[in-house]
Design an enzyme around this catalytic site. Structure first.
Site, mmCIF file in Angstrom:
data_model
loop_
_atom_site.group_PDB
_atom_site.id
_atom_site.type_symbol
_atom_site.label_atom_id
_atom_site.label_comp_id
_atom_site.label_asym_id
_atom_site.label_seq_id
_atom_site.Cartn_x
_atom_site.Cartn_y
_atom_site.Cartn_z
ATOM 1 C CB SER A 142 22.325 18.019 30.782
ATOM 2 O OG SER A 142 22.221 16.765 30.131
ATOM 3 C CE1 TYR A 155 24.880 15.822 34.889
ATOM 4 C CE2 TYR A 155 23.376 15.010 33.193
ATOM 5 C CZ TYR A 155 24.474 15.767 33.569
ATOM 6 O OH TYR A 155 25.170 16.493 32.616
HETATM 7 N N1 LIG Z 1 29.519 14.916 27.903
HETATM 8 C C1 LIG Z 1 28.188 14.941 27.817
HETATM 9 O O1 LIG Z 1 27.571 14.089 27.139
HETATM 10 C C2 LIG Z 1 27.408 16.038 28.514
HETATM 11 C C3 LIG Z 1 26.063 16.181 28.178
HETATM 12 C C4 LIG Z 1 25.313 17.181 28.775
HETATM 13 C C5 LIG Z 1 25.910 18.028 29.692
HETATM 14 N N2 LIG Z 1 27.222 17.871 30.015
HETATM 15 C C6 LIG Z 1 27.799 18.810 30.993
HETATM 16 O O2 LIG Z 1 28.941 19.405 30.425
HETATM 17 C C7 LIG Z 1 29.790 19.878 31.465
HETATM 18 C C8 LIG Z 1 31.220 19.488 31.150
HETATM 19 O O3 LIG Z 1 31.339 18.068 31.181
HETATM 20 P P1 LIG Z 1 32.195 17.260 30.107
HETATM 21 O O4 LIG Z 1 31.243 16.470 29.291
HETATM 22 O O5 LIG Z 1 33.149 18.151 29.424
HETATM 23 O O6 LIG Z 1 32.926 16.196 31.043
HETATM 24 P P2 LIG Z 1 34.418 16.130 31.605
HETATM 25 O O7 LIG Z 1 35.380 15.968 30.490
HETATM 26 O O8 LIG Z 1 34.372 15.098 32.680
HETATM 27 O O9 LIG Z 1 34.646 17.573 32.248
HETATM 28 C C9 LIG Z 1 34.126 17.942 33.498
HETATM 29 C C10 LIG Z 1 34.903 19.129 34.003
HETATM 30 O O10 LIG Z 1 34.344 19.531 35.272
HETATM 31 C C11 LIG Z 1 35.412 19.663 36.185
HETATM 32 N N3 LIG Z 1 34.984 19.436 37.552
HETATM 33 C C12 LIG Z 1 34.386 18.343 38.073
HETATM 34 N N4 LIG Z 1 34.211 18.506 39.397
HETATM 35 C C13 LIG Z 1 34.727 19.727 39.705
HETATM 36 C C14 LIG Z 1 34.859 20.461 40.898
HETATM 37 N N5 LIG Z 1 34.445 19.984 42.084
HETATM 38 N N6 LIG Z 1 35.448 21.687 40.851
HETATM 39 C C15 LIG Z 1 35.896 22.168 39.685
HETATM 40 N N7 LIG Z 1 35.788 21.533 38.515
HETATM 41 C C16 LIG Z 1 35.213 20.313 38.540
HETATM 42 C C17 LIG Z 1 36.481 18.685 35.740
HETATM 43 O O11 LIG Z 1 37.762 19.126 36.179
HETATM 44 P P3 LIG Z 1 38.618 18.538 37.401
HETATM 45 O O12 LIG Z 1 38.298 17.082 37.527
HETATM 46 O O13 LIG Z 1 40.032 18.816 36.982
HETATM 47 O O14 LIG Z 1 38.199 19.347 38.584
HETATM 48 C C18 LIG Z 1 36.376 18.807 34.231
HETATM 49 O O15 LIG Z 1 37.162 19.871 33.784
HETATM 50 C C19 LIG Z 1 29.228 19.306 32.758
HETATM 51 O O16 LIG Z 1 28.497 20.296 33.439
HETATM 52 C C20 LIG Z 1 28.299 18.198 32.272
HETATM 53 O O17 LIG Z 1 27.259 17.957 33.196
HETATM 54 C C21 LIG Z 1 27.981 16.894 29.437
#
Ligand SMILES: NC(=O)c1ccc[n+]([C@@H]2O[C@H](COP(=O)([O-])OP(=O)(O)OC[C@H]3O[C@@H](n4cnc5c(N)ncnc54)[C@H](OP(=O)(O)O)[C@@H]3O)[C@@H](O)[C@H]2O)c1
Length: 245
Positions: A142, A155
């Site tokens: 991130s 985080y």
């Molecule tokens: N959105 C942003 O602004 C942003 C910015 C920087 C980095 N990121 C990173 O991008 C990645 C994806 O996040 P996103 O933004 O796409 O958010 P999201 O829509 O909430 O997706 C998160 C994913 O992680 C999975 N997950 C959470 N806990 C888990 C566990 N214990 N085991 C397996 N899977 C798990 C969730 O699936 P289930 O709940 O079905 O398990 C979901 O598929 C993350 O690493 C996040 O830190 C996001």
């Protein structure tokens, strides 16, 4: 092997957001995708969507805080498609809050999912990559780790721990394995739904509404790293909204 066509690619956190967009984009590019996350119904729907479009997908309910689940996901890739070319370690959570709030359970959850979940992916895939003498770790970190701001310290700390481990992994990987870290900025996903602090949630929500980019932007960066020839290792990609400070 270069390109995306025919590669076997496992994606954690494939049930929504960046993981879902990445799985769809890679499957469209001809990859055989292996989908992991906890919400099985979402994975089933996504796999069906990919199959309906002529792609190939397998899925397994996966909780990355359980080492055995990651091992089973990698086993599924090998059983169904014969190998594993790429592990996209994307699963992550960010229930951010001020340190004063002492949301210790959220701190523990971020350590468990973001750091330990990532490490269990290495434990599952590295021996396979060694055996194949090829493989690629793509891990989503991130911009929180690049510009440290209040409320995001734990985080950001988890994401920078992963960044550090990836650099060590890259150096230990030798000439056959690739290691890529992708740092997204604000991306429009379900990410903010897990923030419990009302004040922080409204701040992040406002920024998301104003400037967040679609998850497909991150999927494109991940595809770029994967599609390079085997001798080209894209180490670090930052993709943030142009308007993000
Ligand atoms: N959105 C942003 O602004 C942003 C910015 C920087 C980095 N990121 C990173 O991008 C990645 C994806 O996040 P996103 O933004 O796409 O958010 P999201 O829509 O909430 O997706 C998160 C994913 O992680 C999975 N997950 C959470 N806990 C888990 C566990 N214990 N085991 C397996 N899977 C798990 C969730 O699936 P289930 O709940 O079905 O398990 C979901 O598929 C993350 O690493 C996040 O830190 C996001």
């Amino acid at each position: 092997m270069s390109g995306i066509e025919g590669k076997v690619i496992a994606v954690t956190g494939a049930s929504s957001g960046i993981g879902e967009a990445t799985a769809l984009s890679l499957a469209e590019g001809g990859a055989k995708v292996v989908l992991g996350a906890r919400r099985e119904a979402r994975l089933e729907k996504l796999a069906a969507r990919i199959a309906a479009a002529g792609g190939q997908a397998a899925y397994l309910p996966t909780d990355v805080t359980r080492r055995a689940d990651l091992a089973a996901l990698v086993d599924l890739a090998r059983d169904r498609f014969g190998r594993l070319d790429v592990l996209v370690g994307n699963a992550g959570i960010g229930p951010i809050s001020p340190l004063d709030s002492l949301c210790v359970e959220d701190w523990e959850a971020m350590v468990d999912v973001n750091i330990k979940g990532f490490l269990y992916g290495i434990a599952a895939a590295l021996p396979v990559f060694r055996e194949q003498a090829s493989g690629h770790f793509v891990t989503v970190v991130s911009t929180s780790g690049l510009r440290i701001v209040p409320n995001q310290s734990v985080y950001a700390g988890t994401k920078n721990a992963v960044r550090t481990i990836c650099e060590g992994l890259r150096q230990e990987a030798g000439p056959n394995l690739r290691v890529t870290v992708v740092s997204p900025g604000y991306v429009r996903t379900e990410f903010a739904d897990h923030i419990h602090d009302e004040h922080v949630l409204s701040q992040i929500g406002d920024s998301m509404d104003a400037i967040a980019i679609p998850p497909e932007s991150i999927a494109a960066a991940i595809a770029f790293a994967i599609e390079q020839p085997a001798a080209v290792d894209v180490g670090d990609i930052v993709v943030r909204p142009t308007a993000q400070s």
